[in-house]
Enzyme design. Structure first.
Site, PDB file in Angstrom:
ATOM      1  CE  LYS A 197      -4.402  -1.653   1.647  1.00 15.32           C
ATOM      2  NZ  LYS A 197      -5.529  -1.529   2.566  1.00 15.32           N
ATOM      3  CE  LYS A 203      -6.889  -7.696  -1.405  1.00 15.04           C
ATOM      4  NZ  LYS A 203      -6.880  -7.110  -0.063  1.00 15.04           N
ATOM      5  CE  LYS A 223     -13.132  -2.051   1.028  1.00 11.10           C
ATOM      6  NZ  LYS A 223     -13.329  -3.213   1.840  1.00 11.10           N
TER       7      LYS A 223
HETATM    8  P1  TYM Z   1     -10.697  -5.416   4.475  1.00 14.62           P
HETATM    9  O1  TYM Z   1     -11.690  -4.368   4.805  1.00 14.62           O
HETATM   10  O2  TYM Z   1      -9.696  -5.141   3.421  1.00 14.62           O
HETATM   11  O3  TYM Z   1     -11.451  -6.740   4.046  1.00 14.62           O
HETATM   12  C1  TYM Z   1     -12.484  -7.296   4.860  1.00 14.62           C
HETATM   13  C2  TYM Z   1     -12.421  -8.810   4.818  1.00 14.62           C
HETATM   14  O4  TYM Z   1     -12.571  -9.277   3.465  1.00 14.62           O
HETATM   15  C3  TYM Z   1     -11.501 -10.158   3.140  1.00 14.62           C
HETATM   16  N1  TYM Z   1     -11.181  -9.985   1.717  1.00 14.62           N
HETATM   17  C4  TYM Z   1     -11.134 -10.995   0.845  1.00 14.62           C
HETATM   18  N2  TYM Z   1     -11.357 -12.307   0.971  1.00 14.62           N
HETATM   19  C5  TYM Z   1     -11.226 -13.069  -0.142  1.00 14.62           C
HETATM   20  N3  TYM Z   1     -10.895 -12.582  -1.363  1.00 14.62           N
HETATM   21  C6  TYM Z   1     -10.656 -11.263  -1.529  1.00 14.62           C
HETATM   22  N4  TYM Z   1     -10.346 -10.781  -2.725  1.00 14.62           N
HETATM   23  C7  TYM Z   1     -10.783 -10.402  -0.395  1.00 14.62           C
HETATM   24  N5  TYM Z   1     -10.634  -9.060  -0.213  1.00 14.62           N
HETATM   25  C8  TYM Z   1     -10.881  -8.830   1.085  1.00 14.62           C
HETATM   26  C9  TYM Z   1     -10.345  -9.698   4.022  1.00 14.62           C
HETATM   27  O5  TYM Z   1      -9.385 -10.725   4.196  1.00 14.62           O
HETATM   28  C10 TYM Z   1     -11.075  -9.364   5.304  1.00 14.62           C
HETATM   29  O6  TYM Z   1     -11.300 -10.530   6.072  1.00 14.62           O
HETATM   30  N6  TYM Z   1      -7.393  -5.152   8.241  1.00 14.62           N
HETATM   31  C11 TYM Z   1      -8.710  -5.644   7.841  1.00 14.62           C
HETATM   32  C12 TYM Z   1      -9.819  -5.077   8.700  1.00 14.62           C
HETATM   33  C13 TYM Z   1      -9.663  -5.289  10.165  1.00 14.62           C
HETATM   34  C14 TYM Z   1      -9.802  -6.520  10.851  1.00 14.62           C
HETATM   35  C15 TYM Z   1      -9.613  -6.209  12.229  1.00 14.62           C
HETATM   36  C16 TYM Z   1     -10.075  -7.830  10.442  1.00 14.62           C
HETATM   37  C17 TYM Z   1      -9.368  -4.334  11.088  1.00 14.62           C
HETATM   38  N7  TYM Z   1      -9.362  -4.862  12.342  1.00 14.62           N
HETATM   39  C18 TYM Z   1      -9.668  -7.208  13.219  1.00 14.62           C
HETATM   40  C19 TYM Z   1     -10.127  -8.823  11.435  1.00 14.62           C
HETATM   41  C20 TYM Z   1      -9.940  -8.500  12.790  1.00 14.62           C
HETATM   42  C21 TYM Z   1      -8.964  -5.220   6.399  1.00 14.62           C
HETATM   43  O7  TYM Z   1      -8.410  -4.286   5.906  1.00 14.62           O
HETATM   44  O8  TYM Z   1      -9.965  -5.919   5.797  1.00 14.62           O
END
Ligand code: TYM
Length: 336
Positions: free
Chosen positions: A112, A193, A196
């Site tokens: 990022k 991946k 969004k």
């Molecule tokens: P974020 O908001 O990017 O994504 C949310 C969840 O979606 C999953 N994900 C995917 N799974 C499969 N294929 C994909 N292409 C894909 N894109 C996204 C992510 O793995 C995630 O589970 N850091 C985290 C948010 C967060 C969090 C937490 C998660 C903050 N605090 C505590 C778990 C526990 C994030 O940016 O997810």
């Protein structure tokens, strides 16, 4: 007693099919078996600039899509991170527990920050806040997609380090990652991946896409050379990704999908895949639209924040006391 799970989703854009299949659909499946806490992590979203009006609306849409997917306020707790003060408080403590070296090794930070002229300090320390999110709920498990595994592993390391210095304060959580669907790839590049934040919207299906957009994007999705619908993640990664999406949306196994298209071409496969995606997403969209229209998601988030505050403030207190912080928590203890 039920085991606990915690997970979070960033309100940094309209959710994708990757978020849905890799995370939200599984959150819904887990809400019966576990005591579940799910969080719209708005503090994580501000690690990159966000316009206030856009952020507010994305928080609403993210919550409404999560509820629209079937999260039930009678069964789980859904809340917004910035409504619960313990997150940033323990976040700071975790920043002081993590080392600069270990934060520098996070692959998501490297990706990022690459090529950016200016990167916020928050983008760098983000995994420490994420660790705090999880530890505040004594979570046994953290359902996430594959891309978050390294962050959950860092959380485990931080919890263990803290416990060995200050006594057993935190439960050490396990990542819970699906066997398939944990890494849904871009429709335009099977080595990237689905995200969004992809500048090319043809690469992702958003939960906000219309039926026509979904059909168009699936039609335009890259496939590998050849004509046969075969599952070969190494040799035919683009097709394997589409088969995985199909399998999750239609509730069928990979083998069932491959068998159904034996001797048939890509065109028929893609037509049916688009239909399966539309069928999976449409009910979620309809419930999302109803929740946005009647505003009922707002009270759910308010009640969720209250419950999350109750649980997290107790864990935060444990951590602060163990470290020797604060006068208010135990005034007698500081009389020397
Ligand atoms: P974020 O908001 O990017 O994504 C949310 C969840 O979606 C999953 N994900 C995917 N799974 C499969 N294929 C994909 N292409 C894909 N894109 C996204 C992510 O793995 C995630 O589970 N850091 C985290 C948010 C967060 C969090 C937490 C998660 C903050 N605090 C505590 C778990 C526990 C994030 O940016 O997810």
């Amino acid at each position: 007693m039920k085991k606990r799970v915690f997970s979070g989703i960033q309100p940094s854009g309209i959710l994708t099919l990757g978020n849905y299949l890799g995370a939200i659909k599984r959150f819904v499946e887990m809400q019966d078996e576990y005591e579940a806490f799910y969080c719209v992590v708005d503090y994580h979203a501000i690690t990159v600039p966000q316009a206030p009006e856009t952020l507010r609306s994305q928080i609403a849409h993210t919550a409404a899509f999560m509820l629209g997917a079937g999260l039930d306020p009678e069964k789980m707790t859904l809340f917004v991170q910035s409504d619960v003060p313990a997150h940033t408080q323990l976040g700071w403590i975790m920043e002081c527990t993590a080392s600069f070296g270990e934060l520098s090794r996070m692959t998501q930070f490297k990706e990022k920050s690459e090529g950016k002229e200016s990167v916020s300090g928050g983008l760098f320390t983000y995994p420490a806040l994420m660790a705090a999110d999880i530890l505040l709920y004594d979570a046994d498990g953290v359902p996430v997609g594959d891309d978050q595994k390294q962050h959950v592993e860092l959380c485990r390391d931080l919890a263990e380090r803290f416990n060995s210095r200050f006594g057993k304060v935190f439960k050490v959580p396990e990542p819970i990652i699906g066997e398939t669907g944990a890494r849904i790839m871009s429709l335009q590049d099977p080595h990237k991946k689905m995200s969004k934040s992809d500048p090319n919207p043809a690469g992702y299906i958003s939960l906000g896409d219309s039926k026509d957009e979904i059909v168009k994007k699936v039609k335009r999705a890259v496939t590998d050379s050849g004509r046969e619908v075969a599952y070969d993640p190494e040799g035919k990664p683009a097709l394997a990704n589409l088969i995985t999406i199909f399998s999750h949306c239609a509730g069928k196994t990979i083998d069932e999908i491959v068998a159904a298209y034996d001797g048939k071409g890509y065109a028929e496969f893609k037509r049916d895949l688009a239909e399966a995606v539309v069928e999976a997403i449409t009910p979620v969209q309809e419930k999302h639209d109803a929740l946005i229209a009647d505003g009922s998601f707002v009270q759910i988030l308010i009640d969720g924040a209250r419950r999350a505050h109750e649980v997290s403030s107790r864990v935060l207190k444990r951590a602060k006391e163990a470290m020797g912080l604060s006068v208010l928590l135990d005034p007698e203890a500081v009389r020397l």
